[in-house]
Write a protein that holds these residues in place. Sequence first.
Motif, PDB file in Angstrom:
ATOM      1  N   GLY A  44      30.426  38.359  44.183  1.00 52.89           N
ATOM      2  CA  GLY A  44      31.623  37.996  44.942  1.00 52.89           C
ATOM      3  C   GLY A  44      32.501  37.018  44.226  1.00 52.89           C
ATOM      4  N   PHE A  45      32.049  36.467  43.059  1.00 49.51           N
ATOM      5  CA  PHE A  45      32.857  35.512  42.306  1.00 49.51           C
ATOM      6  C   PHE A  45      33.047  36.046  40.894  1.00 49.51           C
ATOM      7  CE2 PHE A  45      30.967  33.024  45.664  1.00 49.51           C
ATOM      8  CZ  PHE A  45      32.015  32.233  46.082  1.00 49.51           C
ATOM      9  N   ARG A  62      39.679  30.910  51.911  1.00 53.24           N
ATOM     10  CA  ARG A  62      38.230  30.949  52.132  1.00 53.24           C
ATOM     11  C   ARG A  62      37.928  31.932  53.255  1.00 53.24           C
ATOM     12  NH1 ARG A  62      35.419  25.337  52.727  1.00 53.24           N
ATOM     13  NH2 ARG A  62      36.121  25.335  50.537  1.00 53.24           N
ATOM     14  N   THR A  69      32.218  40.215  52.746  1.00 54.60           N
ATOM     15  CA  THR A  69      33.160  40.251  51.631  1.00 54.60           C
ATOM     16  C   THR A  69      32.804  41.386  50.707  1.00 54.60           C
ATOM     17  OG1 THR A  69      31.785  38.715  50.404  1.00 54.60           O
ATOM     18  CG2 THR A  69      33.568  37.773  51.732  1.00 54.60           C
ATOM     19  N   HIS A  70      33.813  41.888  50.013  1.00 54.35           N
ATOM     20  CA  HIS A  70      33.595  42.976  49.074  1.00 54.35           C
ATOM     21  C   HIS A  70      32.822  42.441  47.880  1.00 54.35           C
ATOM     22  CE1 HIS A  70      34.643  46.267  46.239  1.00 54.35           C
ATOM     23  NE2 HIS A  70      34.529  46.992  47.359  1.00 54.35           N
ATOM     24  N   GLN A  71      32.103  43.365  47.249  1.00 58.15           N
ATOM     25  CA  GLN A  71      31.264  42.937  46.134  1.00 58.15           C
ATOM     26  C   GLN A  71      32.102  42.481  44.941  1.00 58.15           C
ATOM     27  OE1 GLN A  71      29.005  46.379  45.083  1.00 58.15           O
ATOM     28  NE2 GLN A  71      30.813  47.693  44.803  1.00 58.15           N
ATOM     29  N   THR A  72      33.389  42.895  44.887  1.00 62.01           N
ATOM     30  CA  THR A  72      34.242  42.424  43.792  1.00 62.01           C
ATOM     31  C   THR A  72      34.891  41.089  44.094  1.00 62.01           C
ATOM     32  OG1 THR A  72      36.107  43.672  44.699  1.00 62.01           O
ATOM     33  CG2 THR A  72      34.739  44.780  43.057  1.00 62.01           C
ATOM     34  N   GLY A  73      34.826  40.659  45.338  1.00 58.75           N
ATOM     35  CA  GLY A  73      35.459  39.402  45.705  1.00 58.75           C
ATOM     36  C   GLY A  73      36.947  39.502  45.969  1.00 58.75           C
ATOM     37  N   THR A  75      40.408  40.401  48.030  1.00 61.76           N
ATOM     38  CA  THR A  75      40.828  40.314  49.431  1.00 61.76           C
ATOM     39  C   THR A  75      41.212  41.691  49.943  1.00 61.76           C
ATOM     40  OG1 THR A  75      43.092  39.859  48.742  1.00 61.76           O
ATOM     41  CG2 THR A  75      41.654  37.957  49.102  1.00 61.76           C
TER      42      THR A  75
END
Length: 304
Positions: A44-45, A62, A69-73, A75
Amino acid sequence: RLAMLKPAPQSLRELPRGPPGTLPPPPGGFGLPPPPGFPGFRPGFPPMMPGMMRPPIMHGLRPPPNSSTHQTGLTPSLLRLFVSRAPVEYHPPPAKAKKTQPYTGIADYVKLFTDPAEEEDSPPPEPEVKETRAAKKARIAAEKAKENDAKIEEELKGWNPKEDPKLADSDPYKTLFVGRLSYDVDEAKLRREFERFGAVKSVHVVEDREGKPRGYAFVEFERESDMKHAYRSADGLKLEDRRILVDAERGRTVPDWKPRRFGGGLGGTRRGGKTENNLVAGRDQVYHSRPQEGGGYGGQGHGG
Protein backbone atom coordinates in the motif's frame (compact mmCIF):
# COMPACT_ATOMS: atom_id res chain seq x y z
CA ARG A 1 32.68 -21.79 -6.41
CA LEU A 2 29.39 -23.70 -7.09
CA ALA A 3 28.22 -23.16 -3.51
CA MET A 4 28.55 -19.41 -3.91
CA LEU A 5 26.14 -19.32 -6.90
CA LYS A 6 22.64 -18.08 -6.12
CA PRO A 7 19.63 -20.06 -7.23
CA ALA A 8 18.03 -18.96 -10.52
CA PRO A 9 15.04 -16.65 -10.16
CA GLN A 10 11.59 -18.00 -10.61
CA SER A 11 10.32 -17.84 -14.21
CA LEU A 12 7.86 -15.06 -14.99
CA ARG A 13 5.55 -17.56 -16.63
CA GLU A 14 5.11 -19.43 -13.36
CA LEU A 15 4.20 -16.30 -11.42
CA PRO A 16 0.54 -15.90 -10.49
CA ARG A 17 -1.38 -13.54 -12.74
CA GLY A 18 -4.24 -11.19 -11.97
CA PRO A 19 -7.47 -10.97 -13.93
CA PRO A 20 -7.34 -9.11 -17.30
CA GLY A 21 -7.47 -5.32 -17.06
CA THR A 22 -5.97 -5.07 -13.59
CA LEU A 23 -2.76 -3.36 -12.61
CA PRO A 24 0.46 -5.30 -12.13
CA PRO A 25 1.07 -6.43 -8.53
CA PRO A 26 3.29 -4.27 -6.40
CA PRO A 27 6.56 -5.63 -5.03
CA GLY A 28 5.67 -8.18 -2.41
CA GLY A 29 2.20 -8.88 -3.80
CA PHE A 30 0.89 -12.25 -4.91
CA GLY A 31 3.27 -13.96 -2.52
CA LEU A 32 6.37 -12.39 -4.06
CA PRO A 33 9.10 -11.43 -1.63
CA PRO A 34 9.97 -7.74 -1.38
CA PRO A 35 12.94 -6.75 -3.47
CA PRO A 36 16.24 -6.52 -1.64
CA GLY A 37 17.39 -3.10 -0.59
CA PHE A 38 13.87 -1.88 0.27
CA PRO A 39 13.73 -1.87 4.05
CA GLY A 40 10.52 -0.99 5.73
CA PHE A 41 8.37 -2.03 2.76
CA ARG A 42 4.69 -2.30 3.48
CA PRO A 43 1.93 -3.10 1.02
CA GLY A 44 0.00 0.00 0.00
CA PHE A 45 3.04 2.32 0.15
CA PRO A 46 5.57 3.11 -2.56
CA PRO A 47 8.94 1.40 -2.17
CA MET A 48 11.69 3.25 -0.39
CA MET A 49 15.23 3.48 -1.67
CA PRO A 50 18.12 3.38 0.80
CA GLY A 51 18.77 6.81 2.26
CA MET A 52 15.31 8.21 1.29
CA MET A 53 12.85 9.66 3.74
CA ARG A 54 9.23 8.74 3.45
CA PRO A 55 7.08 11.83 2.81
CA PRO A 56 4.58 12.52 5.54
CA ILE A 57 1.03 11.44 4.94
CA MET A 58 -1.32 14.40 4.65
CA HIS A 59 -4.23 14.38 7.03
CA GLY A 60 -6.74 14.99 4.24
CA LEU A 61 -5.48 12.01 2.19
CA ARG A 62 -5.31 9.54 5.08
CA PRO A 63 -7.79 6.74 4.48
CA PRO A 64 -10.55 6.44 7.05
CA PRO A 65 -10.23 3.72 9.65
CA ASN A 66 -11.53 0.21 8.87
CA SER A 67 -11.48 1.04 5.12
CA SER A 68 -10.04 -1.23 2.47
CA THR A 69 -7.21 0.24 0.36
CA HIS A 70 -5.99 -0.93 -3.00
CA GLN A 71 -2.82 -2.94 -3.06
CA THR A 72 -1.14 -0.22 -5.14
CA GLY A 73 -2.01 2.49 -2.65
CA LEU A 74 -3.78 4.63 -5.32
CA THR A 75 -6.85 6.60 -4.44
CA PRO A 76 -10.21 5.76 -6.02
CA SER A 77 -10.09 8.86 -8.23
CA LEU A 78 -6.78 7.68 -9.73
CA LEU A 79 -7.91 4.08 -10.03
CA ARG A 80 -10.78 5.19 -12.29
CA LEU A 81 -8.22 6.32 -14.87
CA PHE A 82 -6.94 2.75 -15.26
CA VAL A 83 -10.31 1.07 -15.68
CA SER A 84 -10.62 -0.55 -19.11
CA ARG A 85 -13.26 0.73 -21.47
CA ALA A 86 -16.35 -1.17 -22.43
CA PRO A 87 -16.04 -3.33 -25.55
CA VAL A 88 -17.16 -1.86 -28.87
CA GLU A 89 -20.77 -2.60 -29.62
CA TYR A 90 -21.27 -4.82 -32.62
CA HIS A 91 -23.46 -3.52 -35.44
CA PRO A 92 -24.45 -5.85 -38.27
CA PRO A 93 -23.78 -4.68 -41.84
CA PRO A 94 -26.60 -2.82 -43.63
CA ALA A 95 -29.11 -4.98 -45.40
CA LYS A 96 -29.23 -2.73 -48.52
CA ALA A 97 -26.05 -2.96 -50.55
CA LYS A 98 -24.38 0.21 -51.84
CA LYS A 99 -25.09 1.00 -55.48
CA THR A 100 -21.99 1.04 -57.66
CA GLN A 101 -21.42 1.28 -61.38
CA PRO A 102 -21.19 -2.15 -62.99
CA TYR A 103 -18.06 -3.16 -64.79
CA THR A 104 -18.37 -2.92 -68.56
CA GLY A 105 -16.07 -3.63 -71.47
CA ILE A 106 -14.62 -1.30 -74.08
CA ALA A 107 -16.75 -2.55 -76.97
CA ASP A 108 -18.91 0.58 -76.89
CA TYR A 109 -15.87 2.84 -77.21
CA VAL A 110 -14.07 1.10 -80.07
CA LYS A 111 -15.89 3.24 -82.64
CA LEU A 112 -14.32 6.36 -81.15
CA PHE A 113 -10.81 5.20 -82.08
CA THR A 114 -9.36 5.61 -85.56
CA ASP A 115 -7.79 2.90 -87.61
CA PRO A 116 -3.98 3.32 -87.65
CA ALA A 117 -3.82 1.83 -91.16
CA GLU A 118 -6.10 4.53 -92.60
CA GLU A 119 -4.31 7.49 -91.00
CA GLU A 120 -0.77 6.24 -91.15
CA ASP A 121 0.57 9.31 -92.97
CA SER A 122 -1.72 11.93 -91.42
CA PRO A 123 -0.22 14.06 -88.63
CA PRO A 124 -1.63 13.74 -85.13
CA PRO A 125 -4.24 16.30 -84.12
CA GLU A 126 -3.01 19.37 -82.31
CA PRO A 127 -3.64 19.34 -78.57
CA GLU A 128 -6.35 21.60 -77.27
CA VAL A 129 -4.83 24.65 -75.64
CA LYS A 130 -6.56 25.69 -72.45
CA GLU A 131 -7.11 29.40 -72.03
CA THR A 132 -5.05 30.86 -69.23
CA ARG A 133 -6.30 33.42 -66.75
CA ALA A 134 -4.26 36.22 -68.31
CA ALA A 135 -5.50 35.34 -71.80
CA LYS A 136 -9.09 35.26 -70.60
CA LYS A 137 -8.69 38.65 -68.95
CA ALA A 138 -7.21 40.12 -72.13
CA ARG A 139 -9.98 38.61 -74.25
CA ILE A 140 -12.72 40.06 -72.04
CA ALA A 141 -11.02 43.48 -72.08
CA ALA A 142 -10.80 43.39 -75.90
CA GLU A 143 -14.49 42.45 -76.18
CA LYS A 144 -15.52 45.29 -73.88
CA ALA A 145 -13.34 47.76 -75.79
CA LYS A 146 -14.92 46.65 -79.07
CA GLU A 147 -18.42 47.09 -77.66
CA ASN A 148 -17.48 50.53 -76.31
CA ASP A 149 -16.08 51.61 -79.69
CA ALA A 150 -19.27 50.51 -81.43
CA LYS A 151 -21.36 52.45 -78.91
CA ILE A 152 -19.22 55.57 -79.36
CA GLU A 153 -19.52 55.38 -83.16
CA GLU A 154 -23.29 55.09 -82.85
CA GLU A 155 -23.53 58.12 -80.52
CA LEU A 156 -21.11 60.12 -82.64
CA LYS A 157 -23.45 59.92 -85.62
CA GLY A 158 -26.08 61.91 -83.75
CA TRP A 159 -23.68 64.53 -82.36
CA ASN A 160 -23.45 67.76 -84.37
CA PRO A 161 -22.94 70.97 -82.34
CA LYS A 162 -23.21 73.14 -85.45
CA GLU A 163 -26.89 72.23 -85.76
CA ASP A 164 -27.70 72.41 -82.05
CA PRO A 165 -30.65 74.82 -81.59
CA LYS A 166 -29.39 75.80 -78.11
CA LEU A 167 -26.21 77.24 -79.65
CA ALA A 168 -27.84 79.04 -82.57
CA ASP A 169 -27.54 82.50 -80.92
CA SER A 170 -23.90 82.11 -79.79
CA ASP A 171 -20.72 82.90 -81.71
CA PRO A 172 -18.13 80.07 -81.49
CA TYR A 173 -15.24 82.54 -82.13
CA LYS A 174 -16.19 84.51 -79.02
CA THR A 175 -16.73 81.49 -76.75
CA LEU A 176 -14.29 79.96 -74.31
CA PHE A 177 -14.27 76.42 -72.99
CA VAL A 178 -13.63 76.26 -69.20
CA GLY A 179 -12.74 72.84 -67.82
CA ARG A 180 -11.74 71.22 -64.51
CA LEU A 181 -14.34 73.25 -62.65
CA SER A 182 -15.33 72.53 -59.10
CA TYR A 183 -18.89 71.29 -58.68
CA ASP A 184 -19.50 74.21 -56.31
CA VAL A 185 -18.93 76.83 -59.04
CA ASP A 186 -22.19 78.18 -60.50
CA GLU A 187 -22.85 80.50 -63.44
CA ALA A 188 -22.94 83.66 -61.31
CA LYS A 189 -19.54 82.97 -59.76
CA LEU A 190 -18.06 82.08 -63.14
CA ARG A 191 -19.41 85.26 -64.72
CA ARG A 192 -17.95 87.37 -61.91
CA GLU A 193 -14.50 85.83 -62.43
CA PHE A 194 -14.43 86.33 -66.21
CA GLU A 195 -15.87 89.85 -66.29
CA ARG A 196 -12.40 91.16 -65.43
CA PHE A 197 -11.34 90.36 -69.02
CA GLY A 198 -14.30 92.03 -70.72
CA ALA A 199 -18.05 92.08 -71.09
CA VAL A 200 -19.57 88.60 -70.78
CA LYS A 201 -22.61 87.84 -72.92
CA SER A 202 -23.61 84.42 -71.53
CA VAL A 203 -22.35 81.64 -69.24
CA HIS A 204 -23.52 78.03 -69.54
CA VAL A 205 -22.50 75.33 -67.03
CA VAL A 206 -23.06 71.90 -68.57
CA GLU A 207 -25.17 69.51 -66.46
CA ASP A 208 -26.12 65.85 -66.75
CA ARG A 209 -29.62 64.44 -67.02
CA GLU A 210 -30.09 64.61 -63.26
CA GLY A 211 -29.18 68.31 -63.14
CA LYS A 212 -25.73 67.85 -61.61
CA PRO A 213 -22.75 69.81 -63.00
CA ARG A 214 -20.28 67.88 -65.10
CA GLY A 215 -17.25 70.06 -64.35
CA TYR A 216 -17.00 72.26 -67.45
CA ALA A 217 -18.74 75.31 -68.90
CA PHE A 218 -18.78 77.74 -71.85
CA VAL A 219 -18.31 81.50 -71.49
CA GLU A 220 -19.27 83.80 -74.40
CA PHE A 221 -17.88 87.35 -74.58
CA GLU A 222 -19.27 90.40 -76.36
CA ARG A 223 -16.04 90.97 -78.27
CA GLU A 224 -13.57 88.51 -79.74
CA SER A 225 -10.62 90.52 -78.44
CA ASP A 226 -11.86 90.03 -74.86
CA MET A 227 -12.14 86.32 -75.48
CA LYS A 228 -8.54 86.17 -76.71
CA HIS A 229 -7.40 88.16 -73.68
CA ALA A 230 -9.16 85.68 -71.34
CA TYR A 231 -7.70 82.79 -73.33
CA ARG A 232 -4.16 84.04 -72.67
CA SER A 233 -4.65 85.10 -69.05
CA ALA A 234 -7.32 82.91 -67.43
CA ASP A 235 -5.69 79.53 -67.99
CA GLY A 236 -4.63 78.13 -64.59
CA LEU A 237 -6.87 80.51 -62.63
CA LYS A 238 -7.79 79.15 -59.20
CA LEU A 239 -11.51 78.80 -58.44
CA GLU A 240 -12.72 77.04 -55.30
CA ASP A 241 -9.18 75.69 -54.65
CA ARG A 242 -8.94 74.17 -58.15
CA ARG A 243 -6.89 75.21 -61.16
CA ILE A 244 -9.17 75.65 -64.17
CA LEU A 245 -8.29 74.98 -67.80
CA VAL A 246 -9.28 77.54 -70.45
CA ASP A 247 -9.33 76.78 -74.16
CA ALA A 248 -11.14 77.87 -77.31
CA GLU A 249 -14.31 76.14 -78.39
CA ARG A 250 -13.43 73.49 -80.98
CA GLY A 251 -16.75 71.78 -81.61
CA ARG A 252 -17.97 74.38 -84.13
CA THR A 253 -14.67 75.82 -85.34
CA VAL A 254 -12.55 72.72 -86.09
CA PRO A 255 -13.65 70.29 -88.84
CA ASP A 256 -14.17 66.66 -87.78
CA TRP A 257 -13.64 67.56 -84.14
CA LYS A 258 -14.59 64.96 -81.52
CA PRO A 259 -14.84 65.59 -77.77
CA ARG A 260 -13.04 63.43 -75.26
CA ARG A 261 -16.07 61.30 -74.45
CA PHE A 262 -16.06 60.14 -78.09
CA GLY A 263 -12.35 59.33 -78.15
CA GLY A 264 -11.12 62.76 -79.22
CA GLY A 265 -10.07 65.79 -77.23
CA LEU A 266 -6.69 67.38 -76.84
CA GLY A 267 -3.88 65.99 -74.74
CA GLY A 268 -3.17 62.57 -73.34
CA THR A 269 -3.35 62.86 -69.56
CA ARG A 270 -5.99 60.08 -69.34
CA ARG A 271 -4.82 57.45 -71.79
CA GLY A 272 -4.57 54.78 -69.14
CA GLY A 273 -1.01 54.16 -67.94
CA LYS A 274 1.86 56.13 -66.48
CA THR A 275 3.98 55.39 -69.53
CA GLU A 276 1.20 56.45 -71.91
CA ASN A 277 -0.12 59.56 -70.18
CA ASN A 278 1.36 62.98 -70.88
CA LEU A 279 2.29 65.15 -67.95
CA VAL A 280 1.74 68.34 -69.96
CA ALA A 281 -1.76 69.57 -70.70
CA GLY A 282 -3.00 69.35 -74.28
CA ARG A 283 -3.17 73.11 -74.79
CA ASP A 284 0.47 73.51 -73.75
CA GLN A 285 1.53 70.80 -76.18
CA VAL A 286 -0.20 72.50 -79.13
CA TYR A 287 0.42 76.17 -78.44
CA HIS A 288 3.90 75.96 -76.93
CA SER A 289 5.52 73.21 -79.01
CA ARG A 290 4.85 74.59 -82.52
CA PRO A 291 4.62 78.09 -83.96
CA GLN A 292 1.23 79.66 -84.66
CA GLU A 293 0.41 80.20 -88.32
CA GLY A 294 -2.40 82.40 -89.50
CA GLY A 295 -5.53 83.10 -87.51
CA GLY A 296 -7.86 80.88 -85.53
CA TYR A 297 -6.92 78.62 -82.61
CA GLY A 298 -4.95 75.83 -84.22
CA GLY A 299 -6.56 72.58 -85.17
CA GLN A 300 -7.68 71.00 -81.92
CA GLY A 301 -8.91 71.81 -78.44
CA HIS A 302 -11.19 70.87 -75.55
CA GLY A 303 -14.44 72.51 -76.51
CA GLY A 304 -17.45 70.69 -77.77
